[in-house]
Motif scaffolding. Sequence first.
Motif, PDB file in Angstrom:
ATOM      1  N   ALA A   1       0.777  -1.194  -0.066  1.00  0.00           N
ATOM      2  CA  ALA A   1      -0.122   0.201  -0.200  1.00  0.00           C
ATOM      3  C   ALA A   1       0.734   1.069   0.084  1.00  0.00           C
ATOM      4  CB  ALA A   1      -0.972   0.050   1.221  1.00  0.00           C
ATOM      5  N   GLY A   2       2.108   1.117  -0.328  1.00  0.00           N
ATOM      6  CA  GLY A   2       2.956   2.263  -0.403  1.00  0.00           C
ATOM      7  C   GLY A   2       2.553   3.131  -1.535  1.00  0.00           C
ATOM      8  N   ALA A   3       3.221   4.494  -1.493  1.00  0.00           N
ATOM      9  CA  ALA A   3       2.777   5.368  -2.691  1.00  0.00           C
ATOM     10  C   ALA A   3       3.443   4.949  -4.079  1.00  0.00           C
ATOM     11  CB  ALA A   3       3.471   6.685  -2.268  1.00  0.00           C
ATOM     12  N   LYS A   4       4.604   4.160  -3.755  1.00  0.00           N
ATOM     13  CA  LYS A   4       5.189   3.689  -5.144  1.00  0.00           C
ATOM     14  C   LYS A   4       4.334   2.500  -5.654  1.00  0.00           C
ATOM     15  CE  LYS A   4       9.496   4.926  -2.972  1.00  0.00           C
ATOM     16  NZ  LYS A   4      10.854   4.781  -2.653  1.00  0.00           N
ATOM     17  N   ASP A   5       3.665   1.515  -4.955  1.00  0.00           N
ATOM     18  CA  ASP A   5       3.045   0.516  -5.486  1.00  0.00           C
ATOM     19  C   ASP A   5       2.075   0.970  -6.754  1.00  0.00           C
ATOM     20  OD1 ASP A   5       3.617  -0.416  -2.557  1.00  0.00           O
ATOM     21  OD2 ASP A   5       3.846  -1.973  -3.771  1.00  0.00           O
TER      22      ASP A   5
ATOM     23  N   ILE B   1       8.965   6.922 -10.405  1.00  0.00           N
ATOM     24  CA  ILE B   1       9.203   6.874  -8.948  1.00  0.00           C
ATOM     25  C   ILE B   1      10.663   7.723  -8.564  1.00  0.00           C
ATOM     26  CG2 ILE B   1       9.737   5.486  -6.941  1.00  0.00           C
ATOM     27  CD1 ILE B   1       6.846   5.002  -8.099  1.00  0.00           C
TER      28      ILE B   1
ATOM     29  N   SER C   1       0.132   9.688  -6.635  1.00  0.00           N
ATOM     30  CA  SER C   1       0.166   8.740  -5.469  1.00  0.00           C
ATOM     31  C   SER C   1       0.085   9.906  -4.180  1.00  0.00           C
ATOM     32  CB  SER C   1       1.002   7.792  -5.450  1.00  0.00           C
ATOM     33  OG  SER C   1       0.583   6.849  -4.313  1.00  0.00           O
TER      34      SER C   1
ATOM     35  N   GLY D   1      -0.661   6.444  -0.896  1.00  0.00           N
ATOM     36  CA  GLY D   1      -1.309   5.130  -1.653  1.00  0.00           C
ATOM     37  C   GLY D   1      -2.317   5.498  -2.399  1.00  0.00           C
TER      38      GLY D   1
END
Lengths: 115, 111
Positions: free
Chosen positions: A98-102, B51, B94, B97
């Motif tokens: 659930a990380g921002a990078k996922d 990223i 994002s 999340g």
Amino acid sequence: GAGVSQSPSNKVTEKGKDVELRCDPISGHTALYWYRQSLGQGLEFLIYFQGNSAPDKSGLPSDRFSAERTGGSVSTLTIQRTQQEDSAVYLCASSLGAGAKDTQYFGPGTRLTVL
Amino acid sequence: AQSVAQPEDQVNVAEGNPLTVKCTYSVSGNPYLFWYVQYPNRGLQFLLKYITGDNLVKGSYGFEAEFNKSQTSFHLKKPSALVSDSALYFCAVSQGGKLIFGQGTELSVKP
């Protein structure tokens, strides 16, 4: 492998009725998200689940909306006393973490029409 | 709060020509940026993400995107458009999340 699946693909209901929308995430994905896509509002976040943590409900538009995730897998989004403005496509997504990078992988959606 | 903007509702290109779908962002901290494509009556398909690292990100179906920090942009590009690329494209950032989406750009590729 299998992707995210959602059921039903289409749901027509009468104003005031309750509806349940189901999402099966990709096996092994710990995070699950619900979004809503409508003409007026675009794509908007509703709620997300991560493991055993309390869900982030910050996007739910009213207390008529609720969701649960059983056993860390399948999720159900429930809309009580549906209104015409609830008509939209409801999209479910899952990600490994659930990380921002996922990366979130989306299902085909459930088109809800409230008459 | 994080946000993204897609300034064009529609982009029209001829098959074989290069295409660009624009996206600008407003974030605090490091941005994590995504592009998704949606075909009619289908869910969103992931194309690529930024990223960190190389500013040019390569993704699915021959698409790429260039991250430009000074211009706060993340434009989607393809050197040679196909009719089958016609679809709705979404840029997203994002936030903890959660994905915050732009309003979408309809890409139309004509033969």
